[in-house]
Design an enzyme around this catalytic site. Sequence first.
Site, short mmCIF file in Angstrom:
data_model
loop_
_atom_site.label_atom_id
_atom_site.label_comp_id
_atom_site.label_asym_id
_atom_site.label_seq_id
_atom_site.Cartn_x
_atom_site.Cartn_y
_atom_site.Cartn_z
N LYS A 115 0.77 -1.40 0.07
CA LYS A 115 -0.23 -0.05 0.29
C LYS A 115 0.36 1.14 -0.06
O LYS A 115 1.12 2.44 -0.60
CB LYS A 115 -1.07 -0.17 1.29
CG LYS A 115 -2.07 -1.12 1.03
CD LYS A 115 -3.45 -0.86 2.34
CE LYS A 115 -4.75 -1.59 1.04
NZ LYS A 115 -5.56 -2.01 2.58
N LYS A 217 -5.14 -11.02 -6.49
CA LYS A 217 -6.22 -11.58 -5.56
C LYS A 217 -8.04 -10.16 -6.63
O LYS A 217 -7.56 -9.62 -6.39
CB LYS A 217 -5.76 -11.33 -4.49
CG LYS A 217 -6.55 -10.10 -3.54
CD LYS A 217 -6.40 -10.35 -2.37
CE LYS A 217 -6.04 -8.85 -1.59
NZ LYS A 217 -6.03 -8.41 -0.50
N LYS A 220 -11.36 -4.76 -4.23
CA LYS A 220 -11.90 -3.44 -4.27
C LYS A 220 -11.65 -2.67 -5.11
O LYS A 220 -11.81 -1.31 -5.72
CB LYS A 220 -12.29 -2.82 -2.90
CG LYS A 220 -13.29 -4.01 -2.02
CD LYS A 220 -12.83 -3.20 -0.52
CE LYS A 220 -13.28 -4.06 0.39
NZ LYS A 220 -13.94 -2.72 1.91
P1 AMP Z 1 -11.58 -5.84 3.79
O1 AMP Z 1 -12.32 -4.58 2.68
O2 AMP Z 1 -10.13 -5.66 3.09
O3 AMP Z 1 -11.96 -4.75 4.87
O4 AMP Z 1 -11.48 -7.31 3.83
C1 AMP Z 1 -12.12 -7.98 4.78
C2 AMP Z 1 -12.48 -9.73 4.39
O5 AMP Z 1 -12.34 -10.12 3.07
C3 AMP Z 1 -10.97 -9.92 5.48
O6 AMP Z 1 -11.29 -10.48 6.25
C4 AMP Z 1 -9.89 -10.10 3.78
O7 AMP Z 1 -9.26 -10.60 4.93
C5 AMP Z 1 -11.47 -10.27 3.53
N1 AMP Z 1 -10.87 -10.34 1.67
C6 AMP Z 1 -11.05 -9.76 0.78
N2 AMP Z 1 -10.20 -9.68 -0.24
C7 AMP Z 1 -10.25 -10.95 -0.34
C8 AMP Z 1 -10.24 -12.41 -0.84
N3 AMP Z 1 -9.65 -11.70 -2.34
N4 AMP Z 1 -10.25 -13.31 -1.83
C9 AMP Z 1 -10.64 -13.84 0.26
N5 AMP Z 1 -10.82 -12.84 1.21
C10 AMP Z 1 -10.94 -11.92 0.94
#
Ligand code: AMP
Length: 355
Positions: A115, A217, A220
């Site tokens: 990041k 991966k 967003k």
């Molecule tokens: P965040 O939106 O970064 O706060 O992520 C929220 C949750 O979603 C966290 O537990 C991440 O590890 C999970 N997460 C985000 N992207 C992925 C992905 N591509 N595959 C699996 N889990 C994900």
Amino acid sequence: MSSFKPLVFSGVQPTGNLHLGNYLGAIKKFVALQDQSDCIYCVVDLHSLTAQLVHDDLEDQTRQITAAFLASGIDPMKHIVFNQSRVMQHAELAWIFNCVARIGWMNRMTQFKDKAGKDRENASLGLLAYPSLMAADILVYRATHVPVGEDQKQHLELTRDIAQKFNNDFSGRIAARGLGVEMQVGEETVQGYFPITEPVIGGPAARIMSLRDGSKKMSKSDPSDLSRINLTDDADTISKKIKKAKTDPDALPSEVKGLESRPEADNLVGIYAGLADMTAEQVLAEFGGRQFSVFKPALADLAVEKLAPVAGEMRRIMADTTYVDGVLRDGGERAGALAEATMRDVRSIIGLLQD
Ligand code: AMP
Ligand code: TRP
């Protein structure tokens, strides 16, 4: 000697649209864990300031994640749902953890390196200290289990390191106050104030990849909307994105081993397995030898069947901001009482005067 009661904690940032990776990697697990333990699910609004300070619609983004939790089946009466900034004890404990953790630990975090990019000197101090606040989120409730996607594994290891260092550094003062709790860490029985938290990662959907590139991966921040399925996509959009997903020309293998070095095929099988609550083996037992022209429509139908009701329910809940805000307020009050009980102990252990 007491032992820690199982308690689940997890958080999701209110940034951008939730996607299938968030749903399968995290939220679906949150829902499943409700039957086994007490759970606390948090919209981590303070974390969202680390990468971007000024947001035009942080309030609505916070409500949207809350609505996704509720629409997916999290019960805010039996468990706790709230936004992080309401419970100031998170920030208080994060400050203490900033003094426990070492700069070197933070510098090693791959998420920070990704990041911050090349211009590290110009990243916010909050981005560097991000894992310290995350450790505080978890440990202010002395939570024992944290469901997350694979990408959060390193942050959870750091949480364990912080808990361990605090327990060691203050071992005498913890024991003198009778605040030590016995716990099993690997083979050893140790004593400490904070539990050494267990990550709950795994299953076929711990790491969902982009639909356009099986080596990246699903995220967003990907500029291509075709790379992800958003939780708010309608049925037609979901089908279209799955039909356009990148694949290779071969039929699906009948064994999981045959998915090695076929990242796109592996990903679509993982998505099917995650949505259907099956293992990859079971999916291949059904679709092995079939072409993507057969598998993709089946996957699209399954995704629509599972996701469209969540999207509909999210829209319904989002329209009632009074209800959503009430859930967060009530959850915040209950979380705040638990967090304050921990902080009273922590202040006493450290020697910070309080009444
Ligand atoms: P965040 O939106 O970064 O706060 O992520 C929220 C949750 O979603 C966290 O537990 C991440 O590890 C999970 N997460 C985000 N992207 C992925 C992905 N591509 N595959 C699996 N889990 C994900
Ligand atoms: N870092 C997590 C993510 O980006 C969000 C998060 C913040 C979190 N605090 C947490 C997850 C505590 C689990 C527990 O996905």
